[in-house]
Design an enzyme around this catalytic site. Sequence first.
Site, PDB file in Angstrom:
ATOM      1  N   PHE A  16       0.340  -0.778  -0.261  1.00  0.00           N
ATOM      2  CA  PHE A  16       0.270   0.268  -0.057  1.00  0.00           C
ATOM      3  C   PHE A  16       0.919   0.631   0.049  1.00  0.00           C
ATOM      4  O   PHE A  16       1.573   1.312   0.537  1.00  0.00           O
ATOM      5  CB  PHE A  16      -0.526   0.145   1.474  1.00  0.00           C
ATOM      6  CG  PHE A  16      -1.795   1.087   1.480  1.00  0.00           C
ATOM      7  CD1 PHE A  16      -2.979   0.258   0.496  1.00  0.00           C
ATOM      8  CD2 PHE A  16      -2.216   2.225   1.773  1.00  0.00           C
ATOM      9  CE1 PHE A  16      -4.259   1.538   0.736  1.00  0.00           C
ATOM     10  CE2 PHE A  16      -3.041   2.931   1.716  1.00  0.00           C
ATOM     11  CZ  PHE A  16      -3.640   2.307   1.321  1.00  0.00           C
ATOM     12  N   TYR A  51      -9.929  -0.453  11.665  1.00  0.00           N
ATOM     13  CA  TYR A  51     -12.063   0.431  10.570  1.00  0.00           C
ATOM     14  C   TYR A  51     -11.681  -1.086   9.730  1.00  0.00           C
ATOM     15  O   TYR A  51     -13.073  -0.686   9.249  1.00  0.00           O
ATOM     16  CB  TYR A  51     -11.109   1.465  10.693  1.00  0.00           C
ATOM     17  CG  TYR A  51      -9.942   2.061   9.955  1.00  0.00           C
ATOM     18  CD1 TYR A  51     -10.586   1.852   8.012  1.00  0.00           C
ATOM     19  CD2 TYR A  51      -8.830   2.612  10.757  1.00  0.00           C
ATOM     20  CE1 TYR A  51      -8.844   1.907   7.791  1.00  0.00           C
ATOM     21  CE2 TYR A  51      -7.622   2.993   9.737  1.00  0.00           C
ATOM     22  CZ  TYR A  51      -8.033   3.018   7.808  1.00  0.00           C
ATOM     23  OH  TYR A  51      -6.868   3.068   7.623  1.00  0.00           O
ATOM     24  N   LYS A  52     -11.004  -1.382   9.048  1.00  0.00           N
ATOM     25  CA  LYS A  52     -11.256  -2.387   7.540  1.00  0.00           C
ATOM     26  C   LYS A  52     -11.941  -3.820   8.427  1.00  0.00           C
ATOM     27  O   LYS A  52     -13.479  -3.597   9.059  1.00  0.00           O
ATOM     28  CB  LYS A  52      -9.939  -2.733   7.623  1.00  0.00           C
ATOM     29  CG  LYS A  52      -9.414  -1.418   6.629  1.00  0.00           C
ATOM     30  CD  LYS A  52      -7.821  -1.946   6.077  1.00  0.00           C
ATOM     31  CE  LYS A  52      -7.911  -0.233   5.391  1.00  0.00           C
ATOM     32  NZ  LYS A  52      -6.005  -1.072   5.182  1.00  0.00           N
ATOM     33  N   ARG A  59     -13.269  -4.154  -6.189  1.00  0.00           N
ATOM     34  CA  ARG A  59     -13.162  -4.555  -5.807  1.00  0.00           C
ATOM     35  C   ARG A  59     -14.282  -4.873  -4.256  1.00  0.00           C
ATOM     36  O   ARG A  59     -15.249  -3.505  -4.427  1.00  0.00           O
ATOM     37  CB  ARG A  59     -12.174  -4.277  -4.247  1.00  0.00           C
ATOM     38  CG  ARG A  59     -10.864  -4.248  -4.587  1.00  0.00           C
ATOM     39  CD  ARG A  59      -9.476  -3.444  -3.142  1.00  0.00           C
ATOM     40  NE  ARG A  59     -10.293  -2.493  -2.206  1.00  0.00           N
ATOM     41  CZ  ARG A  59      -9.970  -2.121  -1.407  1.00  0.00           C
ATOM     42  NH1 ARG A  59      -8.651  -2.116  -1.091  1.00  0.00           N
ATOM     43  NH2 ARG A  59     -10.289  -0.959  -0.840  1.00  0.00           N
TER      44      ARG A  59
HETATM   45  C1  LIG Z   1      -5.894   0.844   4.517  1.00  0.00           C
HETATM   46  C2  LIG Z   1      -4.336   0.321   5.043  1.00  0.00           C
HETATM   47  C3  LIG Z   1      -3.702   1.472   5.096  1.00  0.00           C
HETATM   48  C4  LIG Z   1      -3.504   3.510   5.918  1.00  0.00           C
HETATM   49  O1  LIG Z   1      -3.016   3.514   6.791  1.00  0.00           O
HETATM   50  P1  LIG Z   1      -3.896   4.763   7.694  1.00  0.00           P
HETATM   51  O2  LIG Z   1      -2.701   5.713   8.247  1.00  0.00           O
HETATM   52  O3  LIG Z   1      -4.367   4.198   8.652  1.00  0.00           O
HETATM   53  O4  LIG Z   1      -4.094   5.165   6.554  1.00  0.00           O
HETATM   54  C5  LIG Z   1      -2.087   1.486   5.544  1.00  0.00           C
HETATM   55  N1  LIG Z   1      -1.256   0.488   4.904  1.00  0.00           N
HETATM   56  C6  LIG Z   1      -2.090  -0.670   4.277  1.00  0.00           C
HETATM   57  C7  LIG Z   1      -1.793  -1.989   4.098  1.00  0.00           C
HETATM   58  C8  LIG Z   1      -3.483  -0.388   4.492  1.00  0.00           C
HETATM   59  O5  LIG Z   1      -4.424  -1.247   3.775  1.00  0.00           O
END
Ligand SMILES: *Cc1c(COP(=O)(O)O)cnc(C)c1O
Length: 395
Positions: free
Chosen positions: A111, A207-208, A354
Site C-alpha cells: 500500500f 477500521y477494516k 474490489r
Molecule cells: C488501509 C491501509 C493503510 C491505511 O493507513 P492509515 O494510516 O490508517 O490511513 C495502510 N497500509 C495498508 C496496507 C492498508 O491497507
Amino acid sequence: MSVLRKELFDLPPGVIYLDGNSLGPLTKQVAARLTQLVTDEWGNGLIRSWNKAGWMAQPQRVGDMIAPLLGAPAASVMLGDTLSIKVYQALSAALELRPERRVVLTDSGNFPTDLYMAQGLLQSLDRGYELRIVAPEQVSAALDERVAAVLLTQVDYRTGRLHDMQAITQRAQAVGAVTIWDLAHSAGAIPLALEQAHCEFAVGCTYKYLNGGPGAPAFIYVRPDLIERVRPCLAGWLGHAAPFAFDPDYRPAASIERMRVGTPPVLQLAALEAALAVWTDVDMQALRRASVALAERFIAEVEARCPALTLASPRDPEQRGSQVSFSFDQGYAVMQALIARGVIGDFRAPDIMRFGFTPLYLDEGDIVAAVDALQVILDGELWRAPEYQVTQAVT
Ligand SMILES: *Cc1c(COP(=O)(O)O)cnc(C)c1O
C-alpha cells in the site's frame, strides 16, 4: 458451526455490503456504548474518568482483545495512532536492530502509505539506506545478507494476493533480516499465528475487518522477547516508564506500553472495544472456510454471467485473502451503478473493482443478489449514465 451473525450488525435495509475490507460496518452495541461514554464518563466523570473509567488502560486492554485474533500472546499488542505511524515506528525499531545493514525490502503490491512512510524515514536517517521494491513473487529471492528489514503487507489491497507469512519470515530470519508484517487486510479476515510465525513486528488497522469505525486507531505487535531492546523513535510521554513523574529525560516503559505515543483516542477506542464483541466464539478456521466459499461462489457467478470482467485476484483460494477483484476498463462507472442499487464495493485505479467477503454478515444469498445487480448493469450498459462517470474524491 456457522459464523454468520448478521443480527449483531446495524446494516441499512436493502444494502449488500461488500466493502468491509475497507470500512467495516456499524455493530449494534457501538452507539449505546458511545452515548454512555459521552454522557456518563465524559459528561459527568470529567477528568476523573482517566482513572475511574479505565481510559488510560484502554489501549492495552483493547490490544489484549485483539491479540487472540492475531495469534499473539497477551501484553504484546498496543493500540494507538494510525497505521501509517505504526509502520514508521516498527520500521525505525527494526533498522536499529540491524545497525550494520542498509536495505529495506518491500514489494510493489504494498500500500502506498507504507512505501511513503519508509521513504520518509530513510530520508530522515540519511545514512545511505535503500528501499528495494521488488515484485511480490520475487520477495524470497531478493532476501540476502544486506537486508536489514523486510516490510510487507500480507494481503495485497488491490488483488487480494496472500503472502506466505511463515515461509517468508523463516527465509528472512535465515539471512538475518527483521520482518514487519502489515496486517491491514488480514486481521479479522484470515487465521493468523504471529507467535508461531515468530516475526518481530506486525502492524494493522482496526477500521477494516475489525469494524472499529472511521478513524479507529491502529495496532502494533512486538515479539515479547524483543520489547526491551526496541527503541521507540516516537518517544512520547505515554510510552515513558513513568509518564506522571514528568521527568525531563525519556526512559521507555519496560513493556509494550513503550509503543504508545500520546493521549489515546478514547471515543474511537471505546467504539472499537464495543465492536470487538462480535468476535466472541468466532472460530477463525470456520470463518476462513466461509469466506472462501463466498468468494468461490462470487467468482463462479461473475464468470458465468458477466464475461466482460476479468478476474484480477489469484484463482487459488489458498493464495487469496478475503477479497476478490475484477478488472474492467469502465470499472469505476460500473461500481457507481452498483452502489446506486445498494451493492457496495469499491474501486482502485486504474481498473480494479474490489469486493470484500465478510462471513459474519454475508451469506450466499447476498452474493447471488450482488451478481444479479452486476449482470443487469452490464447487460443493459446502465453504467453509461452520466451520473456514474463523475469521479469522487474517495473511490
Ligand atoms: C488501509 C491501509 C493503510 C491505511 O493507513 P492509515 O494510516 O490508517 O490511513 C495502510 N497500509 C495498508 C496496507 C492498508 O491497507
